[in-house]
Design an enzyme around this catalytic site. Structure first.
Site: not given
Ligand code: NAP
Length: 316
Positions: A16, A97, A123
């Site tokens: 994601g 995180h 990201g």
């Molecule tokens: N967003 C930010 O700006 C940011 C910044 C720093 C750190 N973080 C951290 O990075 C981590 C990821 O966050 P994100 O924002 O990148 O997440 P995200 O974009 O909301 O989701 C990542 C992917 O996970 C998949 N997913 C959802 N539920 C799942 C499950 N049960 N099993 C396997 N795959 C699953 C989804 O794909 P599908 O639904 O297609 O399976 C989605 O594309 C978190 O710990 C967050 O706190 C985020």
């Protein structure tokens, strides 16, 4: 320059916001990268289109030496049920995180390293900055040091991400998590969104057909945020008009008055005690009713239509 991990396989679980940027940056840094994604969902298709070999999250974890857990925080406990038992001996688990490390009580095999590598931005920005040869700073922490070289492995991962081109700050899982939650609740998300919406609503009266305050309340925020980012509060104050400056120093503390300061104190206590994490787990278990209701309400808010008109965008 990192010398470890040359032949290691890195599995990115979740393709994601963060996952796609991690996978692409690691690959461009010469790593062998595979992706773990749920079959038949959008992330799987996107990762395949980008040329990655894709497995289920548990299969990808079982094939890897370095495993980045980049599914949404609220989905980690569920995903862990299959991923946790698949973690190979001596693997390094990377989180972006600390939320689930601090509150999640994840059962991790004792010979694994568990580290935090938290880039300081979304990201999309992590990828853009890497592509132009720079890096986003990142926070590093070690949650479990199974190998005795967990700090080194965290630094290696940060280097592959491009973050070592900027700055790496050593911290703890608790500190990173609490600061992150407090910042997003008080300023970056909760505070900012409520502030602009309340200010917009106070001004806007459709019947009067007066100028929409969208420009002042929303668009100019970016320019001021850029100034704050570059120069801090006192530098920003040198870059605004005298009138704006007097309005700022004489009125700002009325907007963020005693009630807001007291609310921040309570919010910090809820973060530190784990009450917020418990409440979020309840929200997810109940099907996310608050999130769905409030995001639908914001999408239907008249400020959204005014924003689209101000930018000349078609109606939603
Ligand atoms: N967003 C930010 O700006 C940011 C910044 C720093 C750190 N973080 C951290 O990075 C981590 C990821 O966050 P994100 O924002 O990148 O997440 P995200 O974009 O909301 O989701 C990542 C992917 O996970 C998949 N997913 C959802 N539920 C799942 C499950 N049960 N099993 C396997 N795959 C699953 C989804 O794909 P599908 O639904 O297609 O399976 C989605 O594309 C978190 O710990 C967050 O706190 C985020």
């Amino acid at each position: 320059m990192s010398t470890t991990g040359r032949g290691e396989v890195a599995a990115i679980l979740g393709y994601g916001n963060q996952g796609a940027a991690h996978a692409l940056n690691l690959r461009d840094s010469g790593r062998r990268v595979i992706v773990g994604a749920r079959p038949g969902r959008g992330a799987e298709a996107r990762a395949k289109e980008a040329g990655f070999e894709v497995f289920t999250p548990a299969e990808a974890a079982a094939r890897a030496d370095v495993i980045a857990m980049l599914v949404p925080d609220e989905a980690v406990p569920d995903a862990w049920a299959t991923v946790g038992p698949a973690i190979p001996s001596g693997a390094c688990l990377v989180f972006a995180h600390g939320f689930n490390l601090l509150y999640g009580a994840l059962d991790v095999r004792s010979d694994a390293d568990v580290v935090l590598v938290a880039p300081t931005g979304p990201g999309r920005v992590l990828r853009q900055v890497y592509e132009r040869g720079d890096g986003l700073p990142a926070y590093l922490a070690v949650h479990q040091d199974g190998s005795g070289r967990a700090w080194q492995r965290a630094e290696d991962y940060a280097e592959w991400l491009g973050c070592a081109r900027a700055r790496l700050w050593r911290t703890t899982v608790r500190e990173e998590t609490e600061v992150d939650l407090f910042g997003e609740q008080t300023v970056l998300c909760g505070g900012m969104n409520e502030l602009v919406t309340a200010a917009w609503r106070r001004w806007w009266r459709p019947a009067t057909r007066r100028r929409s305050p969208t420009s002042e309340c929303v668009h100019q925020l970016k320019f001021l945020a850029d100034l704050l980012h570059e120069r801090g509060v006192s530098g920003l104050r040198q870059g605004i008009s005298g009138t704006a400056l007097y309005g700022d120093v004489s009125r700002g503390a009325r907007v963020i008055g005693p009630a807001s300061r007291e609310a921040m104190k309570t919010m910090l206590e809820e973060i530190r005690s784990g009450a917020f994490a418990k409440e979020l787990a309840g929200e997810v278990a109940a099907g996310r009713p608050t999130i769905l209701r409030e995001t639908a309400r914001a999408a239907a808010h008249p400020m959204e239509a005014a924003r689209r008109r101000a930018l000349g965008l078609p109606e939603a």
